[in-house]
Design an enzyme around this catalytic site. Sequence first.
Site, PDB file in Angstrom:
ATOM      1  N   ASP A  39       0.866  -1.176   0.000  1.00 40.04           N
ATOM      2  CA  ASP A  39       0.000   0.000   0.000  1.00 40.04           C
ATOM      3  C   ASP A  39       0.907   1.232   0.000  1.00 40.04           C
ATOM      4  O   ASP A  39       1.865   1.294   0.781  1.00 40.04           O
ATOM      5  CB  ASP A  39      -0.892  -0.023   1.242  1.00 40.04           C
ATOM      6  N   ILE A  40       0.631   2.209  -0.867  1.00 47.43           N
ATOM      7  CA  ILE A  40       1.491   3.389  -0.951  1.00 47.43           C
ATOM      8  C   ILE A  40       1.251   4.373   0.197  1.00 47.43           C
ATOM      9  O   ILE A  40       2.027   5.301   0.394  1.00 47.43           O
ATOM     10  CB  ILE A  40       1.378   4.121  -2.313  1.00 47.43           C
ATOM     11  N   HIS A 108     -10.318  -5.874  -3.044  1.00 45.01           N
ATOM     12  CA  HIS A 108      -8.976  -6.003  -2.481  1.00 45.01           C
ATOM     13  C   HIS A 108      -9.046  -6.299  -0.993  1.00 45.01           C
ATOM     14  O   HIS A 108     -10.021  -5.975  -0.320  1.00 45.01           O
ATOM     15  CB  HIS A 108      -8.134  -4.753  -2.746  1.00 45.01           C
TER      16      HIS A 108
END
Length: 144
Positions: A39-40, A108
């Site tokens: 995850d950014i 997701h």
Amino acid sequence: AHPFCDDGRMDDCTFCKIVAGDSPSYRVAEDDHTVAFLDIAPANPGHTLVVPRTHVRNIWEISEAAHAQVAGMVHRVAALLNATLAPDGMNVVHSNGEAAWQEVFHFHVHLVPRWHGDDLRLMWNSEPVPPHDLEQIQQRLSFD
């Protein structure tokens, strides 16, 4: 123009672009059916997302077979995170729909490594309800 490409991905979906390699990502695992990437904007170091390669919006659209494929990758990535980062725990979270805080509308699953004192908060606070209330819901939810 139809929103889907010939390969089943959504033209304007961030995660479809990652799956296709059209957007940068930090992949940690992938197979024929799923991709796992960092995850950014991580809640904690190692916060990883697992997505199906084919675009589906949510739990109501994903097939049981595709869901099982995602679950298999979630299991493998959880083991990888445990072996490499040694967290004290792990949250496995799926948000389905805007009301449940889903922001990217491509199915997701979040794997969030947890450590004592990491300052993350509970998603909800709740109190036990009377058995009668639980029985009413149980009756409505029976698979009869």
